[in-house]
Design a protein around this motif. Structure first.
Motif: not given
Length: 582
Positions: A330-339, A415-417
């Motif tokens: 998953x691309x953690x540079x995009x929300x919500x995958x950073x979470x 959490x990521x709005x």
């Protein structure tokens, strides 16, 4: 295989293409009679056919046949057949003196210095293979100006290699840094004593160093040939020379590739195949029909065709664990995958048992860890690290937990709005069987998380490019072992890792990997590796799905094709056919 090759394996051919390559599957090529025998062909009673040939399938166009730039198992299949390093695994997977370009070697008492003595051998153009061919190739692999994604499998192990990797600065740009790089390269622990003697000084004791040398990035290349062709090196059959059992004779891009026996190979008398013709077929129905029609010598057998082959070709079926672990990125540079909670939710939304038992007809093992079961526990020969130490921990559930998945998903969105989740792109390779697998995950995410997923299928090379440049939301990938140690899996997710395509970053993970790289006590290595597996199951830098097994069919006249979990697979050096057309 990648694992490699092993690995090959190496980085990834999703489901069908990988099964084809690792299974030495059949391909079209050449006009055939109804019995699959070429006109003018004769046979030697009780021995290899004359000519002896195979028709196999790469599944896709090889992205690169440059040993220092190749990253995928499609390419490494050809590189493994056409190049040879200082050592080569024998049919039993053992590495012995005299197995490759090195006739013998000595190792210093502290395990840091290897002195290799090269045999008399020639390149395909008749020029001698020398120690400089290895020194040049290894320095080229670690040189940041080469931009090899596999530089990390070379420079950390050679004394002074870290200085080479750091010579271009933190931004990765080498502009204006040529002098620094050249100076660093002069000081690495690679010494050409003479044309037939290579002395290598390691940065630390590496018990699996000889195993490393079987991997594609360590294969020799000729400096004069590389400099002659520049960026075009190895992009066509006539833009390289070869020192392995075969040479690339013809390469019709995106269509077919032919290798022929290398008459200048040092062990040519033990190479029985005259040639191998590879097609590039990704459609399952096409290669299955071709096998049934007698046009193919072997084929990977997707789960959808398992019952058909069990009924029609029970004596031609084979199955083996190829060492590859498949996972979602998953691309953690995009929300919500950073979470991390979003990634945990995605993992809990997947029913791995259903994937294996229903969709994959029982072929494969649901992943409760990332490291593949074929990897040996450090210090315990013959013992699987995953089976003994990780699987009992039940770190990753094999059954879906929709309630917990939805709870974590909603927490991550809050959490990521995020109030409105857009349709997500799930990128995969072309092919009908691949599409079936992607649709399984599409359904799971919709049912268990309420996520809408759009499937995007692209050619293999484009998928690799999208993966490298983060042009995806979710992608499915796989990794096969390059050598027999948990590190070959676990070092991938460091912050700046060349294959960390999801851009996960956790300083604690990096610290543990560095600790594992420098630890010499096998028991402590196992402890650190277990901690890394626990962190993967907590943070999910990737989402492990299953450990692959490959089902394949092979005509009875095909002999001695070696299939491995670690190292080049298929290994074609000893292969031949006997009784084709009977």
């Amino acid at each position: 295989m990648l694992r490699r090759n092993r690995k090959w394996f190496s980085v990834f051919s999703l489901l069908v293409a990988a099964a084809l390559v690792l299974s030495a599957c059949g391909s079209g090529g050449g006009q055939q009679s109804g019995e699959g025998q070429q006109q003018g062909e004769s046979q030697q009673a009780g021995g290899p056919d004359s000519p002896s040939y195979l028709r196999l399938n790469l599944g896709d166009e090889p992205p690169s046949l440059d040993p220092q730039l190749a990253t995928d198992e499609v390419s490494f299949t050809i590189i493994g057949a056409t190049y040879e390093g200082l050592v080569r695994q024998d049919p039993n997977g053992e590495i012995r003196e005299g197995s490759g370009m090195a006739e013998s070697w000595e190792v210093s008492e502290d395990g840091l210095t290897y002195t290799f003595h090269l045999r008399d051998a020639q390149w395909s153009d008749g020029k001698p293979v020398t120690a400089n061919d290895f020194a040049f190739a290894w320095k080229r692999a670690m040189d940041p100006r080469t931009a090899s994604q596999y530089s990390y499998i070379v420079y950390p192990y050679i004394k002074g290699g870290d200085a080479v990797a750091a010579a271009c600065g933190d931004d990765g740009s080498c502009e204006g840094d040529d002098a620094k790089v050249e100076e660093a390269l002069k000081n690495v622990g690679i010494e050409v004593v003479d044309d037939k003697t290579l002395k290598v000084t390691l940065s630390k004791n590496v018990p699996f160093f000889l195993n490393l040398l079987t991997f594609g990035s360590w294969q020799p290349v000729r400096q004069d040939i590389v400099e002659q062709y520049g960026d075009a090196f190895a992009t066509d059959a006539d833009k390289a020379v070869y020192n392995g059992p075969f040479i690339v004779k013809e390469w019709n891009h995106n269509n077919s590739l032919r290798i022929e026996k290398n008459p200048n190979y040092w062990d040519a008398e033990n190479v029985k195949l005259d040639y191998v013709e590879f097609a590039m077929i990704s459609d399952a129905a096409a290669y299955i029909n071709a096998y049934e029609a007698g046009e193919l010598d072997a084929t990977g057998v997707p789960a959808e065709f398992k019952e058909q082959f069990e009924q029609n070709h029970p004596d031609e079926l084979g199955r083996y664990a190829d060492g590859a672990t498949f996972y979602l990125v998953v691309n953690t540079t995009k929300k919500p995958w950073n979470n991390p909670k979003a990634r945990q939710a995605l993992s809990l939304a997947v029913d791995r048992e259903t994937f294996i038992n229903a969709l994959n007809k029982g072929i494969g093992i649901p992943a409760t860890s990332y490291t593949n079961p074929v990897i040996t526990a450090p210090g315990e020969p013959g013992v699987s690290f995953e089976e003994k130490y990780v699987r009992p921990l039940n770190l990753i559930p094999t059954k879906a937990d929709p309630a917990k998945a939805k709870e974590l998903w909603q927490q991550a969105l809050q959490e990521e709005g995020i109030t409105d989740v857009p349709t997500l792109e799930f990128v995969g390779d072309n092919g009908d069987v691949v599409k079936t697998r992607l649709e399984f995950f599409q359904q799971q995410f919709k049912q268990n998380l309420g996520i809408d997923v759009q499937i995007v299928q692209v050619p293999f090379e484009e998928r690799l490019e999208r993966q490298r440049t983060q042009k995806f939301d979710i992608i499915m990938a796989g990794w096969g072992p390059d050598y027999d140690h948990p590190l070959t899996f676990l070092d991938m997710w460091v912050c700046d890792g060349p294959y960390n395509d999801g851009k996960y970053c956790n300083p604690e993970y990096d610290r543990l990997v560095e600790q594992l790289q420098n630890e010499t006590d096998p028991a402590k290595q196992r402890e650190i590796a277990i901690e890394l597996e626990k962190l993967i199951a907590q943070d999910y830098p990737i989402i492990p799905i299953y450990h692959r097994e490959v089902l394949y069919a092979q005509k009875p006249y095909v002999k001695n094709v070696i299939r491995r979990a670690i190292g080049y697979s298929p290994e074609l050096k000893w292969a031949y056919t006997e009784g084709r057309g009977q």
